[in-house]
Design a protein around this motif. Structure first.
Motif, PDB file in Angstrom:
ATOM      1  N   ALA A  60      41.473  -5.763 -16.230  1.00 55.23           N
ATOM      2  CA  ALA A  60      41.859  -4.960 -15.070  1.00 55.23           C
ATOM      3  C   ALA A  60      41.064  -5.387 -13.834  1.00 55.23           C
ATOM      4  CB  ALA A  60      41.653  -3.472 -15.352  1.00 55.23           C
ATOM      5  N   GLY A  61      39.775  -5.586 -14.018  1.00 48.86           N
ATOM      6  CA  GLY A  61      38.938  -6.037 -12.903  1.00 48.86           C
ATOM      7  C   GLY A  61      39.321  -7.431 -12.429  1.00 48.86           C
ATOM      8  N   ASP A  62      39.585  -8.327 -13.383  1.00 45.50           N
ATOM      9  CA  ASP A  62      39.996  -9.692 -13.024  1.00 45.50           C
ATOM     10  C   ASP A  62      41.319  -9.692 -12.274  1.00 45.50           C
ATOM     11  OD1 ASP A  62      37.730 -10.616 -14.299  1.00 45.50           O
ATOM     12  OD2 ASP A  62      38.793 -11.392 -16.068  1.00 45.50           O
ATOM     13  N   LEU A  63      42.267  -8.874 -12.739  1.00 47.01           N
ATOM     14  CA  LEU A  63      43.571  -8.801 -12.088  1.00 47.01           C
ATOM     15  C   LEU A  63      43.440  -8.237 -10.676  1.00 47.01           C
ATOM     16  CD1 LEU A  63      46.631  -9.170 -12.201  1.00 47.01           C
ATOM     17  CD2 LEU A  63      46.779  -6.900 -13.271  1.00 47.01           C
ATOM     18  N   ALA A  64      42.627  -7.202 -10.519  1.00 49.28           N
ATOM     19  CA  ALA A  64      42.420  -6.622  -9.187  1.00 49.28           C
ATOM     20  C   ALA A  64      41.792  -7.648  -8.248  1.00 49.28           C
ATOM     21  CB  ALA A  64      41.553  -5.373  -9.285  1.00 49.28           C
ATOM     22  N   GLN A  65      40.827  -8.384  -8.765  1.00 49.06           N
ATOM     23  CA  GLN A  65      40.165  -9.409  -7.946  1.00 49.06           C
ATOM     24  C   GLN A  65      41.148 -10.525  -7.576  1.00 49.06           C
ATOM     25  OE1 GLN A  65      36.863 -11.297  -9.911  1.00 49.06           O
ATOM     26  NE2 GLN A  65      35.948 -11.910  -7.986  1.00 49.06           N
ATOM     27  N   TYR A  66      41.954 -10.950  -8.547  1.00 48.46           N
ATOM     28  CA  TYR A  66      42.954 -11.991  -8.289  1.00 48.46           C
ATOM     29  C   TYR A  66      43.947 -11.537  -7.221  1.00 48.46           C
ATOM     30  CZ  TYR A  66      47.270 -14.568  -8.791  1.00 48.46           C
ATOM     31  OH  TYR A  66      48.410 -15.254  -8.525  1.00 48.46           O
ATOM     32  N   ARG A  67      44.422 -10.294  -7.345  1.00 52.28           N
ATOM     33  CA  ARG A  67      45.410  -9.801  -6.378  1.00 52.28           C
ATOM     34  C   ARG A  67      44.819  -9.702  -4.982  1.00 52.28           C
ATOM     35  NH1 ARG A  67      49.104  -5.687  -9.732  1.00 52.28           N
ATOM     36  NH2 ARG A  67      50.214  -7.303 -10.877  1.00 52.28           N
ATOM     37  N   ALA A  68      43.566  -9.280  -4.892  1.00 53.35           N
ATOM     38  CA  ALA A  68      42.919  -9.197  -3.576  1.00 53.35           C
ATOM     39  C   ALA A  68      42.803 -10.589  -2.960  1.00 53.35           C
ATOM     40  CB  ALA A  68      41.549  -8.541  -3.699  1.00 53.35           C
ATOM     41  N   LEU A  69      42.451 -11.561  -3.788  1.00 57.89           N
ATOM     42  CA  LEU A  69      42.333 -12.935  -3.302  1.00 57.89           C
ATOM     43  C   LEU A  69      43.699 -13.485  -2.921  1.00 57.89           C
ATOM     44  CD1 LEU A  69      40.629 -15.461  -2.802  1.00 57.89           C
ATOM     45  CD2 LEU A  69      40.987 -16.059  -5.201  1.00 57.89           C
ATOM     46  N   ALA A  70      44.714 -13.246  -3.772  1.00 58.07           N
ATOM     47  CA  ALA A  70      46.056 -13.761  -3.497  1.00 58.07           C
ATOM     48  C   ALA A  70      46.618 -13.184  -2.204  1.00 58.07           C
ATOM     49  CB  ALA A  70      46.986 -13.449  -4.667  1.00 58.07           C
ATOM     50  N   GLU A  71      46.314 -11.921  -1.925  1.00 54.74           N
ATOM     51  CA  GLU A  71      46.816 -11.289  -0.714  1.00 54.74           C
ATOM     52  C   GLU A  71      46.085 -11.781   0.532  1.00 54.74           C
ATOM     53  OE1 GLU A  71      46.562  -7.111  -1.477  1.00 54.74           O
ATOM     54  OE2 GLU A  71      48.136  -7.185  -2.989  1.00 54.74           O
ATOM     55  N   SER A  72      44.929 -12.396   0.361  1.00 48.63           N
ATOM     56  CA  SER A  72      44.162 -12.848   1.517  1.00 48.63           C
ATOM     57  C   SER A  72      44.255 -14.357   1.720  1.00 48.63           C
ATOM     58  CB  SER A  72      42.694 -12.425   1.374  1.00 48.63           C
ATOM     59  OG  SER A  72      42.100 -13.113   0.295  1.00 48.63           O
ATOM     60  N   THR A  73      45.063 -15.049   0.903  1.00 50.48           N
ATOM     61  CA  THR A  73      45.224 -16.485   1.072  1.00 50.48           C
ATOM     62  C   THR A  73      46.685 -16.823   1.365  1.00 50.48           C
ATOM     63  OG1 THR A  73      45.495 -16.816  -1.305  1.00 50.48           O
ATOM     64  CG2 THR A  73      43.280 -17.105  -0.416  1.00 50.48           C
ATOM     65  N   CYS A  74      46.860 -17.865   2.145  1.00 47.57           N
ATOM     66  CA  CYS A  74      48.191 -18.332   2.524  1.00 47.57           C
ATOM     67  C   CYS A  74      48.922 -18.802   1.266  1.00 47.57           C
ATOM     68  CB  CYS A  74      48.054 -19.481   3.522  1.00 47.57           C
ATOM     69  SG  CYS A  74      49.619 -20.079   4.179  1.00 47.57           S
ATOM     70  N   ALA A  75      50.134 -18.326   1.096  1.00 49.62           N
ATOM     71  CA  ALA A  75      50.872 -18.597  -0.145  1.00 49.62           C
ATOM     72  C   ALA A  75      51.950 -19.668   0.018  1.00 49.62           C
ATOM     73  CB  ALA A  75      51.489 -17.304  -0.659  1.00 49.62           C
ATOM     74  N   PHE A  76      51.941 -20.409   1.124  1.00 48.25           N
ATOM     75  CA  PHE A  76      52.936 -21.461   1.273  1.00 48.25           C
ATOM     76  C   PHE A  76      52.772 -22.477   0.150  1.00 48.25           C
ATOM     77  CE2 PHE A  76      53.809 -19.603   5.232  1.00 48.25           C
ATOM     78  CZ  PHE A  76      55.008 -20.133   5.697  1.00 48.25           C
ATOM     79  N   PRO A  77      53.868 -23.005  -0.356  1.00 44.25           N
ATOM     80  CA  PRO A  77      53.777 -23.893  -1.521  1.00 44.25           C
ATOM     81  C   PRO A  77      53.301 -25.307  -1.199  1.00 44.25           C
ATOM     82  CG  PRO A  77      56.070 -23.551  -0.921  1.00 44.25           C
ATOM     83  CD  PRO A  77      55.250 -22.656  -0.028  1.00 44.25           C
ATOM     84  N   TRP A  78      52.901 -25.576   0.019  1.00 43.72           N
ATOM     85  CA  TRP A  78      52.345 -26.881   0.365  1.00 43.72           C
ATOM     86  C   TRP A  78      51.146 -26.684   1.278  1.00 43.72           C
ATOM     87  CZ3 TRP A  78      56.683 -24.776   2.550  1.00 43.72           C
ATOM     88  CH2 TRP A  78      56.691 -24.642   3.925  1.00 43.72           C
ATOM     89  N   GLY A  79      50.211 -27.600   1.195  1.00 43.21           N
ATOM     90  CA  GLY A  79      49.001 -27.524   2.007  1.00 43.21           C
ATOM     91  C   GLY A  79      49.166 -28.228   3.337  1.00 43.21           C
ATOM     92  N   VAL A  80      48.311 -27.871   4.279  1.00 37.57           N
ATOM     93  CA  VAL A  80      48.297 -28.457   5.617  1.00 37.57           C
ATOM     94  C   VAL A  80      46.848 -28.675   6.039  1.00 37.57           C
ATOM     95  CG1 VAL A  80      50.476 -27.401   6.359  1.00 37.57           C
ATOM     96  CG2 VAL A  80      48.339 -26.164   6.693  1.00 37.57           C
ATOM     97  N   CYS A  81      46.653 -29.385   7.133  1.00 42.49           N
ATOM     98  CA  CYS A  81      45.322 -29.451   7.738  1.00 42.49           C
ATOM     99  C   CYS A  81      45.061 -28.087   8.367  1.00 42.49           C
ATOM    100  CB  CYS A  81      45.268 -30.546   8.805  1.00 42.49           C
ATOM    101  SG  CYS A  81      43.692 -30.561   9.716  1.00 42.49           S
ATOM    102  N   PRO A  82      43.931 -27.450   8.061  1.00 39.20           N
ATOM    103  CA  PRO A  82      43.686 -26.114   8.603  1.00 39.20           C
ATOM    104  C   PRO A  82      43.615 -26.080  10.135  1.00 39.20           C
ATOM    105  CG  PRO A  82      41.952 -26.768   7.058  1.00 39.20           C
ATOM    106  CD  PRO A  82      42.893 -27.910   7.181  1.00 39.20           C
ATOM    107  N   GLU A  83      43.315 -27.203  10.749  1.00 43.30           N
ATOM    108  CA  GLU A  83      43.204 -27.242  12.209  1.00 43.30           C
ATOM    109  C   GLU A  83      44.444 -27.775  12.910  1.00 43.30           C
ATOM    110  OE1 GLU A  83      39.482 -28.810  13.849  1.00 43.30           O
ATOM    111  OE2 GLU A  83      38.731 -28.822  11.782  1.00 43.30           O
ATOM    112  N   HIS A  84      45.185 -28.676  12.254  1.00 42.39           N
ATOM    113  CA  HIS A  84      46.274 -29.363  12.928  1.00 42.39           C
ATOM    114  C   HIS A  84      47.651 -29.138  12.299  1.00 42.39           C
ATOM    115  CE1 HIS A  84      42.548 -31.587  13.914  1.00 42.39           C
ATOM    116  NE2 HIS A  84      43.021 -31.330  15.120  1.00 42.39           N
TER     117      HIS A  84
END
Length: 155
Positions: A60-84
């Protein structure tokens, strides 16, 4: 099925109640009872239920932590340069930004983004997307009529 941390905590509570009940049954038998030897498995089951409850709480704790992290990270299926933004080229499993020459020792374009969410973008029909700085650069160029709201650092 969408499992929640609360469901896992509920299961853990039920496992704890069952283990307490099984322990009480076993402990209630006199030491010289002939049934005691035949109920040794119930005693072992109580120990397994205790461990199961602990594991369910940890899950339960791991799932809560994962969901908090997933909600705070960009979920696009491809990466980009964070600046450009969408300026990456990849060769031999190394990605390089064509603007700043920053490199990553993996195919960043071929993996989920994972950068921190910093923007909420709402398109013309009201669909909201959470994006990182890099992805919002491309969205600004492609999404006419969209609104872009910068999120606070704590969001």
């Amino acid at each position: 099925m969408n499992i929640t941390p609360a469901q896992l905590r509920d299961l853990a509570g039920r496992a704890d109640a069952l283990q307490a009940e099984a322990r009480a049954l076993y402990a209630g038998l006199p030491a010289d009872s002939p049934e005691r030897a035949h109920l040794q498995a119930a005693h072992h089951a109580a120990e397994w239920l205790k461990r199961a409850g602990e594991d369910l709480l940890r899950a339960a704790g791991d799932l809560a932590q994962y969901r908090a992290l997933a909600e705070s990270t960009c979920a696009f299926p491809w990466g980009v340069c964070p600046e450009h933004g969408n300026t990456l080229s990849s060769m031999a499993n190394v990605s390089t930004c064509r603007v700043c020459s920053r490199t990553w020792d993996y195919n960043r374009r071929g993996q989920k983004c994972g950068e921190p969410v910093t923007w909420k973008v709402t398109d013309r029909v009201g669909t909201e997307s959470l994006m990182c700085d890099g992805h919002v650069l491309g969205a600004r160029a492609a999404m006419q009529g969209a609104t872009f709201m910068r999120l606070d650092a704590g969001t």
